[in-house]
Design a protein around this motif. Structure first.
Motif, mmCIF file in Angstrom:
data_model
loop_
_atom_site.group_PDB
_atom_site.id
_atom_site.type_symbol
_atom_site.label_atom_id
_atom_site.label_comp_id
_atom_site.label_asym_id
_atom_site.label_seq_id
_atom_site.Cartn_x
_atom_site.Cartn_y
_atom_site.Cartn_z
ATOM 1 N N GLN A 82 0.799 -1.408 -0.013
ATOM 2 C CA GLN A 82 0.210 0.017 -0.018
ATOM 3 C C GLN A 82 0.840 1.246 0.011
ATOM 4 O OE1 GLN A 82 -0.623 -2.484 2.587
ATOM 5 N NE2 GLN A 82 -2.028 -3.446 0.904
ATOM 6 N N VAL A 83 0.321 2.195 -0.927
ATOM 7 C CA VAL A 83 1.203 3.343 -0.864
ATOM 8 C C VAL A 83 0.124 4.502 -0.985
ATOM 9 C CG1 VAL A 83 1.540 3.226 -3.179
ATOM 10 C CG2 VAL A 83 3.200 4.551 -2.050
ATOM 11 N N ILE A 84 0.612 5.698 -0.481
ATOM 12 C CA ILE A 84 -0.273 6.991 -0.507
ATOM 13 C C ILE A 84 0.631 7.795 -1.739
ATOM 14 C CG2 ILE A 84 -0.976 9.031 0.403
ATOM 15 C CD1 ILE A 84 -1.535 7.491 3.177
ATOM 16 N N VAL A 85 -0.376 8.295 -2.588
ATOM 17 C CA VAL A 85 0.133 9.125 -3.690
ATOM 18 C C VAL A 85 -0.439 10.281 -3.971
ATOM 19 C CG1 VAL A 85 0.693 9.257 -6.077
ATOM 20 C CG2 VAL A 85 0.954 6.990 -4.964
ATOM 21 N N HIS A 86 0.089 11.637 -3.885
ATOM 22 C CA HIS A 86 -0.841 12.636 -3.846
ATOM 23 C C HIS A 86 -1.565 12.860 -5.326
ATOM 24 C CE1 HIS A 86 0.757 15.054 -0.275
ATOM 25 N NE2 HIS A 86 0.989 13.646 -0.110
ATOM 26 N N ALA A 87 -2.471 13.402 -5.223
ATOM 27 C CA ALA A 87 -3.259 13.326 -6.765
ATOM 28 C C ALA A 87 -3.017 14.842 -7.387
ATOM 29 C CB ALA A 87 -4.691 13.369 -6.514
ATOM 30 N N ASP A 88 -1.614 15.127 -7.325
ATOM 31 C CA ASP A 88 -1.429 16.485 -8.198
ATOM 32 C C ASP A 88 -0.307 15.977 -9.259
ATOM 33 O OD1 ASP A 88 0.696 15.722 -6.618
ATOM 34 O OD2 ASP A 88 0.820 17.562 -5.440
#
Length: 542
Positions: free
Chosen positions: A213-219
């Motif tokens: 699992q990884v968090i990726v900024h939607a920018d």
């Protein structure tokens, strides 16, 4: 006088019991016989289902270590006992693995002899016609003027699709043995082989699969599946070291969420671009619209959209004019309203002395609400959509522990540093978008914006196609074993003479179902009725 020795008979000599090796061999043989029985396999299957219950009812360390630790702490000695018994690591526990392996061995031991027996039965023809057909559950006797050859031809036509053997006895009696429903046992074997294959596929999947699992900024932020270090959390299989993963990259450009008026999510959608294979060398990005339960499949992996959250942007302006801006994801604490908590951490600029730098680190901690709802000075969120953002922050100054050589959560500060006085609160305030606060040394902190992030999961399972195939085989085999009936049909055609010395033919027909299923009586009646109407209508049924 001399003494003579009296010979001892073998009956008087002490009997020697079985040796240790014989007893061990007998124990192994009896254990194997018990293990290969279908009853044992069913018991083990029930135990496997029962053993999986704690994995569904209790938190599992591999999925959520923090929740598991909290559960153990809340339940005291009971939680510690369950932990020692591996109830929080069910699927990797010794007892679950033992049941799993015993079930696989039992299935193999059951299926091999049954398969050999089935092959022998398939190669053998239908059994001989019994001498006394009247003892069968279904029986009809009739007489006819038709010739035996005509009756046999009529039966051969009516029993098309049955396994059929014709025999002629020395006295001129003709017999027909027919059997149908062999696919019932085929379905039974297919079902059990499918179950065995499913167990093996699950075992291999546990060895060669991984999830991260990884968090990726939607920018426009990118993520590449280059190694375990690229993930925030990584769960490898037993044979996966996280260094040779399938290569692909994902760039998240935008995210959109739709909600009902009550704040329930309707859809999560992310516009992204990805590259894998030759695209990595050529720098080609391919668009993809990612939604929940509609993963991106590339490079043999799947990329799922799990959820999303917000990342507040803070700008720190130091007294010397230096400016630092950070946008760090904060963790939702309420999935309904997306009220979030987090910690945005800053190192002071221009300080080279490590001790002074540690003493002047800043952490902006607190709560973030996408739609602010204040109750007095207490911040809450009334809706998960970003309509009126606000933060309630505590500004901490001192040592953050980021250089201590141990892992530190990005969502919180080390409370032990607060308790020891090495990290102190220097300000507390509620801020709406565009507002700022000033610290005692002239440093200003402003709340400048809000970004969105998505939580992605990369999954690799080389056995998923096999799992699907074996599952389909199980359902097909189970359907065949339940729907198909195994039944047998016999005929004996005997030339006979009546009182007027006229040539007549006696026909006996018998039927037997191999399983206790309703329906064969009607089928037997239909078969005999057709044969009577075709060649025996002049006969007299008895």
């Amino acid at each position: 006088m001399t003494d003579t020795a009296t010979p001892t008979s073998s009956a008087d000599s002490p009997r020697r019991g079985p040796s240790r090796w014989q007893r061990a061999l007998a124990f192994v043989r009896n254990t194997w016989r018990g293990l290969r029985s279908m009853r044992t396999a069913l018991v083990l299957l029930f135990l496997l289902a029962l053993a999986a219950l704690p994995g569904a009812l209790l938190p599992q360390r591999q999925l959520n270590e923090a929740e598991t630790a909290e559960y153990i702490a809340e339940h005291g000695w009971w939680g510690r006992l369950l932990d020692r018994l591996q109830f929080f690591d069910v699927y990797s526990s010794v007892w679950f693995s033992a049941i799993y392996l015993l079930l696989m061995v039992s299935l193999v031991g059951c299926l091999l002899p049954r398969s050999l027996e089935y092959l022998r039965a398939m190669r053998a023809g239908p059994v001989l016609t019994p001498k006394n057909l009247a003892r069968l559950p279904h029986h009809v006797r009739a007489e006819s003027d038709a010739a035996p050859a005509d009756i046999v031809a009529s039966a051969r036509k009516r029993l098309r699709g049955w396994r059929l053997v014709e025999r002629e006895e020395p006295d001129g009696v003709r017999t027909i043995s027919a059997e149908k429903g062999y696919l019932r046992e085929t379905g039974n074997l297919v079902f059990h082989f499918g179950m065995l294959g499913l167990i093996v596929a699950f075992g291999l999947g546990a060895m060669y699969s991984y999830e991260g699992q990884v968090i990726v900024h939607a920018d426009g932020q990118e993520f590449c599946n280059s190694g375990a270090y690229a993930y925030d959390s990584f769960d490898p299989g037993l044979r996966v070291d996280g260094t040779e993963l399938n290569q692909f990259c994902v760039r998240v450009n935008d995210f959109e969420a739709d909600y009902t008026d009550a704040g329930q999510p309707i859809a999560y959608e992310a516009d992204l671009e990805y590259q894998s294979g030759e695209d990595l060398d050529e720098g080609t990005w391919r668009p993809y619209h990612l939604e929940v339960n509609e993963p991106l499949r590339t490079a043999g992996d799947r990329v799922y959209l799990l959820g999303h959250g917000y990342a507040p942007t803070f700008t720190v302006t130091y007294p010397d004019g230096e400016v630092r801006t950070k946008t760090i994801q904060w963790r939702p604490t309420d999935q309904t309203t997306l009220l979030s908590e987090g910690a945005t951490k800053f190192d002071p600029p221009g300080i080279t002395d490590p001790e002074k730098r540690r003493e002047n680190q800043l952490a902006i901690t607190g709560l973030f609400a996408p739609t602010a709802a204040f109750r007095g000075e207490i911040l809450n969120s009334s809706f998960p959509e970003l309509t009126d953002p606000a933060v309630a922050v505590d500004v901490m100054r001192g040592e953050l522990g980021v250089e201590a050589g141990r892992s530190v959560s990005i969502f919180e500060i080390d409370r032990s540093l607060v308790d020891s006085g090495r990290l102190e609160r220097v300000a507390r305030e509620n801020l709406r978008l565009g507002e700022e606060l000033t610290l005692d040394d002239g440093t200003t902190i402003s709340f400048d914006g809000v970004g969105e992030w998505v939580s992605l999961q990369g999954s690799h399972d080389p056995t998923q196609g096999w799992v699907l195939g074996f599952a389909i085989a199980m359902f097909v085999g189970l359907g065949a074993s339940l729907a198909i009936k195994r039944r047998r049909f016999w005929m004996r055609i005997t030339p006979a003479r009546d009182d007027d010395d006229l040539r007549r033919t006696v026909v006996e027909m018998g039927g037997l179902a191999r399983t206790d299923q309703a329906g064969y009586g009607e089928e037997f009646t239909a078969i005999t009725g057709d044969l009577l109407h075709r060649g025996l209508e002049d006969g007299k049924a008895r």
